[in-house]
Write an enzyme that holds these catalytic residues in place. Structure first.
Site, PDB file in Angstrom:
ATOM      1  N   LYS A   4      36.158 -25.684  15.227  1.00  0.00           N
ATOM      2  CA  LYS A   4      35.980 -24.310  14.746  1.00  0.00           C
ATOM      3  C   LYS A   4      37.086 -23.447  15.314  1.00  0.00           C
ATOM      4  CE  LYS A   4      32.935 -22.079  12.178  1.00  0.00           C
ATOM      5  NZ  LYS A   4      32.097 -22.652  11.116  1.00  0.00           N
TER       6      LYS A   4
HETATM    7  P1  NAD Z   1      30.900 -13.874   4.643  1.00  0.00           P
HETATM    8  O1  NAD Z   1      31.830 -13.143   5.517  1.00  0.00           O
HETATM    9  O2  NAD Z   1      31.345 -14.250   3.271  1.00  0.00           O
HETATM   10  O3  NAD Z   1      29.524 -13.066   4.495  1.00  0.00           O
HETATM   11  C1  NAD Z   1      28.779 -12.662   5.600  1.00  0.00           C
HETATM   12  C2  NAD Z   1      27.649 -11.754   5.115  1.00  0.00           C
HETATM   13  O4  NAD Z   1      26.813 -11.439   6.241  1.00  0.00           O
HETATM   14  C3  NAD Z   1      28.133 -10.433   4.552  1.00  0.00           C
HETATM   15  O5  NAD Z   1      27.296 -10.029   3.475  1.00  0.00           O
HETATM   16  C4  NAD Z   1      27.964  -9.476   5.738  1.00  0.00           C
HETATM   17  O6  NAD Z   1      27.811  -8.112   5.335  1.00  0.00           O
HETATM   18  C5  NAD Z   1      26.682 -10.024   6.332  1.00  0.00           C
HETATM   19  N1  NAD Z   1      26.488  -9.635   7.729  1.00  0.00           N
HETATM   20  C6  NAD Z   1      27.401  -9.639   8.739  1.00  0.00           C
HETATM   21  N2  NAD Z   1      26.851  -9.156   9.862  1.00  0.00           N
HETATM   22  C7  NAD Z   1      25.559  -8.883   9.562  1.00  0.00           C
HETATM   23  C8  NAD Z   1      24.480  -8.359  10.295  1.00  0.00           C
HETATM   24  N3  NAD Z   1      24.612  -8.023  11.590  1.00  0.00           N
HETATM   25  N4  NAD Z   1      23.285  -8.200   9.679  1.00  0.00           N
HETATM   26  C9  NAD Z   1      23.130  -8.521   8.378  1.00  0.00           C
HETATM   27  N5  NAD Z   1      24.126  -9.028   7.616  1.00  0.00           N
HETATM   28  C10 NAD Z   1      25.322  -9.189   8.201  1.00  0.00           C
HETATM   29  O7  NAD Z   1      30.473 -15.179   5.473  1.00  0.00           O
HETATM   30  P2  NAD Z   1      29.865 -16.547   4.910  1.00  0.00           P
HETATM   31  O8  NAD Z   1      30.970 -17.505   4.675  1.00  0.00           O
HETATM   32  O9  NAD Z   1      28.877 -16.252   3.831  1.00  0.00           O
HETATM   33  O10 NAD Z   1      29.118 -17.065   6.218  1.00  0.00           O
HETATM   34  C11 NAD Z   1      27.809 -16.631   6.545  1.00  0.00           C
HETATM   35  C12 NAD Z   1      27.224 -17.638   7.536  1.00  0.00           C
HETATM   36  O11 NAD Z   1      27.186 -18.927   6.923  1.00  0.00           O
HETATM   37  C13 NAD Z   1      28.012 -17.815   8.829  1.00  0.00           C
HETATM   38  O12 NAD Z   1      27.084 -18.109   9.865  1.00  0.00           O
HETATM   39  C14 NAD Z   1      28.844 -19.047   8.552  1.00  0.00           C
HETATM   40  O13 NAD Z   1      29.248 -19.711   9.732  1.00  0.00           O
HETATM   41  C15 NAD Z   1      27.857 -19.867   7.757  1.00  0.00           C
HETATM   42  N6  NAD Z   1      28.441 -20.909   6.920  1.00  0.00           N
HETATM   43  C16 NAD Z   1      29.385 -20.605   5.984  1.00  0.00           C
HETATM   44  C17 NAD Z   1      29.897 -21.624   5.184  1.00  0.00           C
HETATM   45  C18 NAD Z   1      30.879 -21.353   4.077  1.00  0.00           C
HETATM   46  O14 NAD Z   1      31.183 -22.293   3.320  1.00  0.00           O
HETATM   47  N7  NAD Z   1      31.345 -20.144   3.903  1.00  0.00           N
HETATM   48  C19 NAD Z   1      29.454 -22.949   5.371  1.00  0.00           C
HETATM   49  C20 NAD Z   1      28.490 -23.214   6.332  1.00  0.00           C
HETATM   50  C21 NAD Z   1      27.988 -22.180   7.095  1.00  0.00           C
END
Ligand code: NAD
Length: 440
Positions: free
Chosen positions: A130
């Protein structure tokens, strides 16, 4: 709606045992504490000794880098960046790049460790890694973000590569970020190397289906978990925290498959419509305004209220640690399906288990992204690209296979789905360690 009620299904859920190592390492709430406690529980289940436990706990390699940035106004700022390879016994490190103001080394270590177990759960030839930069991307122009990305990439260059560590988007980064990483790496090497990142745009070797893969995988395992309890996905009520790459597409796919998405939120707040949100219209609102807040066809709610809604499925898909000793007890959903990495602390997990909530853990529930990242890497390495349908079928097959493996172990050994999933991931890695032997 059901043949077996959601409550009966939740009551039949296995409850996590309290093992000695789990008690000793009870989390204080940080992501790394949570990750360590989860590993300790799996080590107890597997009966490994302290030496192997320490090997599995320690990251193999880390880099801490300063990332100087020339801002558009001519001033200079120095950001902090990290890359951690938790384990590379099964193959190259694999893991996202996060841009968020709270990024710090222990969080990156936890996220790298979860990637290791996740790749093990879905049986990919990868280790876990990561990276992150402590930056709030909303406060920077596209040109500034490009300069940050290129400088960070060039600082961590000795660690990354298509055969040793492959990045993908995470919170705050996207396909464009990956294109900049790929270009910076390729320019340094002198030729184009698409397999150094996944989640890049189609025009430069991305894979069809990668953008929605995490969310599609999440809906597949939700459907499988519900089916195990005799509950169809159609008509199920869903609340989703986070409306980014994971939560937004999950809302879309849940709705397409007949579930009713009644509430969503982002960092600015949440919205609720008990009759079901019109997700395509909501997507258009978010594209236009940057937030779910203010969507006309819904009432406002807070993030805390969303977690406590009386729904069938709650999908935390934003950040770590939101279901803790203060909030987990308020959860009324029967299934928590973890789209985010580490949304539930150890104390939160204990409370959810006590209340009969079935938790489908992150290392399984959000593994669809890394599965299609693997497909993207395979395609880039053989310079031959599959159709969207081929990707979708292969993803569904992998997710069901992984879910079955986890659910069967949980049932056989009386474990929670989390303990079963982490145990499978840890065992795959430990087996590779043992067969390879210790050098020198
Ligand atoms: P992103 O940046 O596209 O979206 C994040 C979302 O969470 C946004 O809507 C943001 O406004 C919201 N957010 C941030 N802080 C917040 C808070 N304090 N309270 C409520 N909402 C909040 O990110 P993503 O890629 O969707 O990732 C989200 C999660 O999923 C992370 O934990 C990431 O590690 C995990 N994840 C992502 C992927 C991927 O393919 N993108 C894969 C596996 C896991």
């Amino acid at each position: 709606m059901t043949t077996t009620s959601a409550t009966e299904a939740a009551e039949a859920a296995p409850v996590a045992p309290t093992t000695p190592a789990r008690t000793a390492l009870r989390a204080t709430g940080s992501a790394l504490d949570t990750a360590h406690a989860q590993l300790a529980a799996a080590v107890d289940i597997l009966g490994y000794d302290d030496g192997l436990h320490t090997m599995l706990r320690m990251p193999r390699r880390e880099m801490h880098v300063a990332v100087p940035l020339r801002r558009d106004d001519g001033t200079t700022e120095v950001l902090h960046g990290f890359r951690v390879q938790h384990n590379v016994s099964l193959g190259p490190g694999k893991g996202g790049l996060r841009y968020h103001p709270n990024v710090e080394i222990d969080e990156v270590r936890a996220l790298a460790m979860w990637m290791t177990w996740k790749c093990g759960v879905v049986n990919l030839p990868y280790g876990g890694a990561k990276g992150g930069v402590a930056i709030d991307p909303r406060g920077y122009s596209a040109g500034e973000l490009e300069r940050v990305t290129r400088r960070y990439t060039s600082e961590i260059m000795p660690m990354i590569g298509p055969d040793n560590d492959i990045m993908a988007p995470d919170m705050g980064t996207d396909a464009q970020t990956m294109a900049w990483v790929m270009d910076t790496y390729s320019v340094a090497k002198g030729y184009t190397i698409p397999a150094v990142v996944t989640g890049k745009p189609l025009a430069v070797g991305g894979s069809l289906g990668r953008g929605t893969a995490t969310s599609a995988g999440l809906v597949h395992v939700t459907a499988a978990a519900l089916a195990d309890a005799g509950v169809p996905l159609e008509g199920t009520t869903v609340a989703i925290q986070g409306f980014g790459k994971v939560g937004g597409h999950a809302a879309e796919i849940f709705a397409e498959r007949g579930a009713k998405v009644v509430a969503v939120s982002d960092q600015y707040g949440g919205i609720r419509n008990d009759g079901g949100l019109d997700v395509p219209r909501l997507m258009a609102h978010v594209r236009a305004t940057g937030s779910v807040v203010g969507f006309a066809e819904a009432d406002p709610i807070t993030n805390l209220e969303l977690l406590a809604l009386d729904v069938d499925v709650l999908a935390p898909a934003a950040i770590e640690g939101v279901l803790d000793e203060h909030t987990a007890g308020t959860v009324r959903a029967h299934w928590v399906v973890e789209g985010a990495n580490g949304p539930t602390t150890e104390a939160g997990d204990t409370l959810l288990a006590k209340n009969g909530v079935v938790v489908v853990p992150d290392v399984l529930a959000n593994a669809g992204g890394v599965v299609v990242s693997y497909f993207e890497w395979v395609q880039a390495n053989q310079t031959y690209w599959w159709t969207e349908q081929e990707i979708a079928e292969k993803l569904e097959h992998r997710m069901h296979q992984a879910y079955r493996g986890v659910a069967e172990l949980a049932r056989r050994e009386g474990l929670s789905l989390r303990d079963a999933a982490i145990t499978i991931g840890v065992q795959r890695v430990a087996e590779a360690h043992q067969i390879r032997g210790l050098y020198p």
